[in-house]
Design a protein around this motif. Structure first.
Motif, short mmCIF file in Angstrom:
data_model
loop_
_atom_site.label_atom_id
_atom_site.label_comp_id
_atom_site.label_asym_id
_atom_site.label_seq_id
_atom_site.Cartn_x
_atom_site.Cartn_y
_atom_site.Cartn_z
N ALA A 1 0.83 -1.21 0.00
CA ALA A 1 0.00 0.00 0.00
C ALA A 1 0.87 1.26 0.00
N LEU A 2 1.96 1.23 0.78
CA LEU A 2 2.85 2.39 0.81
C LEU A 2 3.50 2.61 -0.55
N GLY A 3 3.87 1.53 -1.22
CA GLY A 3 4.42 1.65 -2.57
C GLY A 3 3.42 2.26 -3.53
N ALA A 4 2.15 1.86 -3.40
CA ALA A 4 1.11 2.42 -4.26
C ALA A 4 0.90 3.91 -3.98
N ILE A 5 0.97 4.29 -2.70
CA ILE A 5 0.84 5.70 -2.33
C ILE A 5 1.98 6.51 -2.94
N LYS A 6 3.19 5.96 -2.87
CA LYS A 6 4.35 6.67 -3.45
C LYS A 6 4.19 6.86 -4.95
N ILE A 7 3.70 5.83 -5.63
CA ILE A 7 3.49 5.93 -7.08
C ILE A 7 2.44 7.00 -7.38
N LEU A 8 1.36 7.01 -6.58
CA LEU A 8 0.30 7.99 -6.77
C LEU A 8 0.82 9.41 -6.57
N VAL A 9 1.61 9.63 -5.50
CA VAL A 9 2.17 10.96 -5.23
C VAL A 9 3.13 11.36 -6.35
N PHE A 10 3.92 10.39 -6.83
CA PHE A 10 4.86 10.66 -7.93
C PHE A 10 4.10 11.13 -9.17
N MET A 11 3.02 10.43 -9.51
CA MET A 11 2.24 10.79 -10.69
C MET A 11 1.57 12.15 -10.52
N LEU A 12 1.07 12.43 -9.31
CA LEU A 12 0.44 13.73 -9.06
C LEU A 12 1.45 14.87 -9.20
N CYS A 13 2.67 14.64 -8.70
CA CYS A 13 3.70 15.67 -8.81
C CYS A 13 4.14 15.88 -10.26
N LEU A 14 4.04 14.82 -11.06
CA LEU A 14 4.47 14.90 -12.45
C LEU A 14 3.42 15.53 -13.36
N MET A 15 2.17 15.52 -12.92
CA MET A 15 1.07 15.99 -13.78
C MET A 15 1.21 17.44 -14.23
N PRO A 16 1.59 18.40 -13.36
CA PRO A 16 1.72 19.78 -13.86
C PRO A 16 2.75 19.91 -14.97
N ALA A 17 3.89 19.21 -14.85
CA ALA A 17 4.91 19.27 -15.89
C ALA A 17 4.39 18.67 -17.19
N ALA A 18 3.68 17.54 -17.07
CA ALA A 18 3.12 16.91 -18.28
C ALA A 18 2.09 17.82 -18.93
N ASP A 19 1.27 18.48 -18.11
CA ASP A 19 0.25 19.39 -18.65
C ASP A 19 0.90 20.56 -19.39
N LEU A 20 1.97 21.10 -18.81
CA LEU A 20 2.68 22.21 -19.47
C LEU A 20 3.34 21.75 -20.77
N ALA A 21 3.92 20.54 -20.75
CA ALA A 21 4.57 20.02 -21.96
C ALA A 21 3.55 19.81 -23.08
N LEU A 22 2.39 19.25 -22.74
CA LEU A 22 1.35 19.04 -23.74
C LEU A 22 0.80 20.38 -24.25
N GLY A 23 0.66 21.34 -23.34
CA GLY A 23 0.21 22.66 -23.75
C GLY A 23 1.18 23.35 -24.68
N TRP A 24 2.47 23.18 -24.41
CA TRP A 24 3.50 23.76 -25.29
C TRP A 24 3.44 23.12 -26.68
N ARG A 25 3.30 21.79 -26.69
CA ARG A 25 3.26 21.08 -27.98
C ARG A 25 2.03 21.46 -28.78
N ALA A 26 0.90 21.68 -28.09
CA ALA A 26 -0.35 22.01 -28.79
C ALA A 26 -0.53 23.51 -28.99
N ASP A 27 0.49 24.29 -28.60
CA ASP A 27 0.42 25.75 -28.71
C ASP A 27 -0.83 26.29 -28.00
#
Length: 223
Positions: A9-35
């Protein structure tokens, strides 16, 4: 389950937190690519990366109070990840500024750092984050020793203050958002100051040992 999660369960929580922290960067990267980052995409990237660096830094500082008041000690296992993500966003913020904004014009970069106060404090905060990120591993903690490692990482408080100040001076007029961050930081630092005061009072309230238990002091006089 939340109080004492299993390793899975702790491993799953860490993965979830990792993905949540990565989401803003991914959103900005996709926004840049889509202008889709607005009329000034570089400004959008610069501001968003800086804000996420500050938010994650404040979340990192909030881990200890949350652990103390909720009893969820496993939260401490997330603190290093959150701190490293805060540094990653700060690094991206700095890289966007010197690359996309100033095109590696080093004289202009130096002038900005020396002449514009909000850039000065932001640059100072970023520089102070580097040794903390470099010593975030368990190996570095063992190498430095617990006391020295803790002393070094207390710089996080000063970095957060500089980060809030950097944002406040940047926005100039509309200070509502940096004010919210400043209040959150004040609460996080205030609760730590209160804990230190309680510890000081506790130590003062402990009575000295009885006279018959006190060992005589042998003074050695120099020849």
């Amino acid at each position: 389950m939340l109080r004492t999660p299993s390793p899975i369960a702790l491993g799953a929580i860490k993965i979830l937190v990792f993905m949540l922290c990565l989401m803003p960067a991914a959103d900005l990267a996709l926004g840049w690519r889509a202008d889709a980052l607005g009329a000034n995409p570089i400004e959008t990237l610069t501001r968003a990366s800086g804000e996420w660096a500050l938010r994650l830094l404040l979340i990192t500082l909030a881990v200890t109070p949350l652990r103390r008041y909720t009893g969820l000690h496993w939260l401490m296992r997330l603190r290093r990840m959150l701190g490293l993500f805060a540094f990653a966003y700060a690094l991206g913020h700095f890289a966007i500024w010197i690359w996309l904004d100033l095109y590696f014009d080093w004289p202009a970069i130096a002038r900005d750092i020396l002449e514009r106060p909000f850039v000065t404090v932001g640059f100072a905060a970023f520089v102070l984050m580097i040794p903390l990120a470099a010593t975030s591993s368990h190996f570095a903690m063992r190498r430095l020793g617990g006391r020295r490692w803790q002393s070094l990482h207390r710089a996080t408080y000063g970095i957060a203050i500089l980060g809030v100040l950097h944002f406040w001076w940047l926005v100039k007029a509309d200070v509502l958002e940096p004010l919210i961050y400043a209040l959150i930081l004040a609460a996080l630092l205030g609760v730590r100051a209160w804990w230190r005061e309680l510890e000081r009072r506790r130590q003062l309230s402990v009575p000295p040992p009885a006279k018959h238990l006190q060992r005589p002091v042998i003074r050695i006089m120099p020849k």
